[in-house]
Design a protein around this motif. Structure first.
Motif, PDB file in Angstrom:
ATOM      1  N   TRP A  70      -6.070  -8.154   8.441  1.00  0.00           N
ATOM      2  CA  TRP A  70      -5.860  -8.722   6.836  1.00  0.00           C
ATOM      3  C   TRP A  70      -5.436 -10.260   6.625  1.00  0.00           C
ATOM      4  O   TRP A  70      -5.555 -10.601   4.931  1.00  0.00           O
ATOM      5  CB  TRP A  70      -3.706  -7.895   6.616  1.00  0.00           C
ATOM      6  CG  TRP A  70      -3.365  -8.079   4.825  1.00  0.00           C
ATOM      7  CD1 TRP A  70      -2.681  -8.730   4.652  1.00  0.00           C
ATOM      8  CD2 TRP A  70      -3.898  -7.408   4.466  1.00  0.00           C
ATOM      9  NE1 TRP A  70      -1.961  -9.172   3.432  1.00  0.00           N
ATOM     10  CE2 TRP A  70      -3.023  -7.652   2.741  1.00  0.00           C
ATOM     11  CE3 TRP A  70      -4.999  -6.134   3.708  1.00  0.00           C
ATOM     12  CZ2 TRP A  70      -3.513  -7.119   1.687  1.00  0.00           C
ATOM     13  CZ3 TRP A  70      -5.056  -5.842   2.322  1.00  0.00           C
ATOM     14  CH2 TRP A  70      -3.843  -6.080   1.805  1.00  0.00           C
TER      15      TRP A  70
ATOM     16  N   ASN B 242      -4.871   4.418  -3.403  1.00  0.00           N
ATOM     17  CA  ASN B 242      -3.548   3.301  -2.999  1.00  0.00           C
ATOM     18  C   ASN B 242      -3.604   3.088  -1.631  1.00  0.00           C
ATOM     19  O   ASN B 242      -2.600   2.272  -0.895  1.00  0.00           O
ATOM     20  CB  ASN B 242      -2.082   3.889  -3.462  1.00  0.00           C
ATOM     21  CG  ASN B 242      -1.797   3.112  -5.255  1.00  0.00           C
ATOM     22  OD1 ASN B 242      -2.253   2.385  -5.257  1.00  0.00           O
ATOM     23  ND2 ASN B 242      -1.350   4.789  -5.382  1.00  0.00           N
TER      24      ASN B 242
ATOM     25  N   GLN C 110      -0.635   0.715  -0.004  1.00  0.00           N
ATOM     26  CA  GLN C 110       0.179  -0.181  -1.534  1.00  0.00           C
ATOM     27  C   GLN C 110       1.098   1.077  -1.545  1.00  0.00           C
ATOM     28  O   GLN C 110       1.328   2.002  -2.144  1.00  0.00           O
ATOM     29  CB  GLN C 110      -0.628  -0.720  -1.754  1.00  0.00           C
ATOM     30  CG  GLN C 110       0.292  -1.261  -3.373  1.00  0.00           C
ATOM     31  CD  GLN C 110      -0.645  -2.147  -3.508  1.00  0.00           C
ATOM     32  OE1 GLN C 110      -1.403  -2.179  -3.509  1.00  0.00           O
ATOM     33  NE2 GLN C 110      -0.589  -2.113  -5.693  1.00  0.00           N
TER      34      GLN C 110
ATOM     35  N   TYR D  18      -4.797   0.660   5.339  1.00  0.00           N
ATOM     36  CA  TYR D  18      -3.377  -0.258   5.167  1.00  0.00           C
ATOM     37  C   TYR D  18      -3.105   0.937   3.268  1.00  0.00           C
ATOM     38  O   TYR D  18      -3.166   1.653   2.931  1.00  0.00           O
ATOM     39  CB  TYR D  18      -4.092  -1.475   4.199  1.00  0.00           C
ATOM     40  CG  TYR D  18      -4.050  -2.284   4.833  1.00  0.00           C
ATOM     41  CD1 TYR D  18      -3.845  -2.989   5.931  1.00  0.00           C
ATOM     42  CD2 TYR D  18      -5.942  -1.923   5.495  1.00  0.00           C
ATOM     43  CE1 TYR D  18      -3.935  -3.854   6.703  1.00  0.00           C
ATOM     44  CE2 TYR D  18      -6.514  -2.957   5.695  1.00  0.00           C
ATOM     45  CZ  TYR D  18      -5.652  -3.442   6.703  1.00  0.00           C
ATOM     46  OH  TYR D  18      -6.605  -5.035   8.104  1.00  0.00           O
TER      47      TYR D  18
ATOM     48  N   GLU E 108       4.427  -2.948  -2.228  1.00  0.00           N
ATOM     49  CA  GLU E 108       4.237  -3.390  -0.721  1.00  0.00           C
ATOM     50  C   GLU E 108       3.381  -2.967  -0.481  1.00  0.00           C
ATOM     51  O   GLU E 108       2.480  -2.266  -0.941  1.00  0.00           O
ATOM     52  CB  GLU E 108       5.352  -3.318  -0.421  1.00  0.00           C
ATOM     53  CG  GLU E 108       6.870  -4.303  -0.798  1.00  0.00           C
ATOM     54  CD  GLU E 108       6.962  -5.820  -0.532  1.00  0.00           C
ATOM     55  OE1 GLU E 108       6.676  -6.163   0.155  1.00  0.00           O
ATOM     56  OE2 GLU E 108       6.528  -6.649  -2.265  1.00  0.00           O
ATOM     57  N   ARG E 109       2.799  -3.920   0.748  1.00  0.00           N
ATOM     58  CA  ARG E 109       1.436  -3.620   1.164  1.00  0.00           C
ATOM     59  C   ARG E 109       1.967  -2.907   2.732  1.00  0.00           C
ATOM     60  O   ARG E 109       2.289  -4.396   3.367  1.00  0.00           O
ATOM     61  CB  ARG E 109       0.140  -4.097   1.156  1.00  0.00           C
ATOM     62  CG  ARG E 109      -0.399  -3.856   0.200  1.00  0.00           C
ATOM     63  CD  ARG E 109      -1.288  -4.358  -0.194  1.00  0.00           C
ATOM     64  NE  ARG E 109      -2.366  -4.536  -1.133  1.00  0.00           N
ATOM     65  CZ  ARG E 109      -2.478  -5.141  -2.934  1.00  0.00           C
ATOM     66  NH1 ARG E 109      -1.244  -6.237  -2.391  1.00  0.00           N
ATOM     67  NH2 ARG E 109      -2.686  -4.776  -3.571  1.00  0.00           N
ATOM     68  N   TYR E 110       1.681  -2.085   3.126  1.00  0.00           N
ATOM     69  CA  TYR E 110       1.779  -1.876   4.741  1.00  0.00           C
ATOM     70  C   TYR E 110       0.778  -1.080   5.651  1.00  0.00           C
ATOM     71  O   TYR E 110      -0.594  -1.125   5.237  1.00  0.00           O
ATOM     72  CB  TYR E 110       2.778  -0.993   5.013  1.00  0.00           C
ATOM     73  CG  TYR E 110       3.734  -0.683   4.827  1.00  0.00           C
ATOM     74  CD1 TYR E 110       5.208  -1.037   5.656  1.00  0.00           C
ATOM     75  CD2 TYR E 110       4.670  -0.934   3.245  1.00  0.00           C
ATOM     76  CE1 TYR E 110       6.235  -1.516   5.127  1.00  0.00           C
ATOM     77  CE2 TYR E 110       6.015  -1.259   2.648  1.00  0.00           C
ATOM     78  CZ  TYR E 110       6.666  -1.263   3.973  1.00  0.00           C
ATOM     79  OH  TYR E 110       8.014  -1.867   3.475  1.00  0.00           O
TER      80      TYR E 110
END
Length: 435
Positions: A375, A405, A424, A422, A429-431
């Motif tokens: 990332w 997403n 969102q 990934y 927020e992205r994880y």
């Protein structure tokens, strides 16, 4: 300053939706691992059995593609060449053998191979008096049994690596049922002289389940396959890929057909060999360049292509200029790269790069470490865009959770289900997540 909080889940506590899913599928907690980490400086980190290495199935392609993009670069391409000791004479005749030299291209479609053959013809070659010498020496790999993993040896995904892989050694058939006629018609693409298919298969009223087994293919005569079963009408149109020939046999029938259609003459055969070491004065008569690594990684991850993954994994091996690539070298290169990310050696064991393996093992912590690293890397756009989008494309097309997403690579073999990618959240927020 890092602002996210850490929730190290105890063995007995999991978020209720996850626990409900495990109960529904009768999966013991001890067989489940989870890592969720925020990609920004805020958010909640969730971990459960996150250091335990597990069989990841095709999610292993996340590791292969990340390492490839960083170690080889997004613009990397591979060549396949026709090479001869001499130029064709004024009548277009090559009196000696013609070498077909592969350098491990992860993917060469039938269309690209046709262009290579056409380029040879455009070079002025009309007749080849010798044999086609297939040079696969760029890879040093043990003989591969395509039936060993799951018994489906005639399905292309089970093929081993080949430095001169053409079209995944596969044949493609369109199956189109006709209710009134009571049969499903078979249409090969392209039509290859020397390969004889039946025109149709009888229809059945069975449900569309394991239709590949229901048609009961028989490849005992690989150039004249038979289908002893019936095709379920309820399936509708289907596409069928199969492989039945050895690497040299496949090249023989495909090259002979394409060369004849291009107006060339050849009565030789394909034999395995190697370009002589003293070949500096030999002539390159035609060349093919693969698609760039960026596109190959896209195809590999979106559609979980095992052949591209195996080929690409071998390309990672650190070797001298003329030294063949092998699995030991590829594994060493990936482990060295993973160590640079501070991934513990106990968290990562890679077999062949595709995930079609029972010995590959990756912890969810190792996955999210790679995901977070990518990332923040220069190759982030190429890497993320290669992962299937939930509910939109690739292997996630029919999975509508977090639709649009999530970029998620899935893994699926018997007794294994996995994801890595990934997400969102609704708050934006992205994880990075792996389970």
């Amino acid at each position: 300053m890092v602002k996210f909080s850490v929730v190290a889940l105890s063995f007995f506590s999991l978020p209720a939706p996850i626990q409900k899913a495990l109960n529904s599928c009768k999966v013991p907690k001890g067989d489940f691992s989870l890592s969720v980490i925020p990609l920004s400086d805020k958010g909640t980190m969730l971990k459960f059995n996150s250091t335990a290495p597990r069989v990841p199935a095709s999610s292993a392609k996340v590791i292969t593609s990340a390492a490839a993009l960083q170690l080889l670069g997004p613009a990397k391409v591979w060549t396949t060449r026709f090479i001869s000791a001499e130029e064709p004479d004024r009548n277009g005749v090559l009196s000696g053998d013609l070498y077909l030299v592969g350098h491990g291209a992860p993917s060469m479609t039938i269309e690209r191979f046709w262009l290579l053959v056409d380029n040879l013809r455009a070079r002025g070659v009309k007749e080849i008096k010798g044999n086609i010498i297939a040079d696969r020496s760029h890879f040093d790999v043990a003989p591969h049994d395509p039936f060993a993993f799951d018994g489906e040896g005639n399905r292309p995904y089970n093929l081993g690596p080949d430095a001169l892989m053409v079209n995944s050694r596969s044949f493609f058939i369109k199956i189109r049922p006709d209710k009134e006629a009571g049969v499903a018609y078979l249409y090969p693409e392209p039509r290859i002289a020397g390969v004889k298919l039946p025109e149709s298969i009888p229809l059945s009223k069975e449900g569309c389940g394991a239709w590949r087994k229901q048609i009961n293919p028989d490849f005992s005569n690989p150039l004249k396959p038979a289908f002893k079963g019936k095709f379920p009408l309820k399936c509708g149109p289907k596409d069928y890929f199969y492989t039945s020939l050895s690497a040299d046999q496949y090249l023989q029938v495909v090259f002979a057909d394409m060369w004849k259609k291009a107006g060339g003459t050849w009565k030789g055969k394909v034999v395995q060999g190697k370009l002589p070491e003293d070949s500096d004065d030999y002539k390159v008569l035609a060349s093919s360049y693969s698609e760039p690594l960026t596109k190959l990684v896209y195809n590999m991850n979106k559609y979980s292509d095992n052949i591209i993954a195996r080929q690409l994994f071998l390309a990672l091996a650190n070797t001298q200029k003329d030294e063949p690539k092998n699995l030991e070298g590829a594994r060493a290169a990936v482990y060295e790269w993973a160590a640079s990310l501070k991934i513990p050696a106990s968290s990562l064991k890679i077999d062949n790069g595709s995930g079609l393996s029972r010995t590959t093992a990756v912890s969810t912590d190792a996955f999210v470490t790679v995901l977070k690293h990518m990332w923040n890397s220069p190759q982030m756009p190429e890497f993320v865009s290669s992962l299937p989008i939930s509910g939109v494309d690739g292997t996630m097309r029919k999975r509508h959770v977090a639709q649009g997403n999530a970029h998620i690579k899935t893994g699926y073999i018997q007794n294994v289900r996995s994801i890595a990618g990934y997400v969102q959240t609704k708050s934006g927020e992205r994880y990075a997540v792996a389970a």
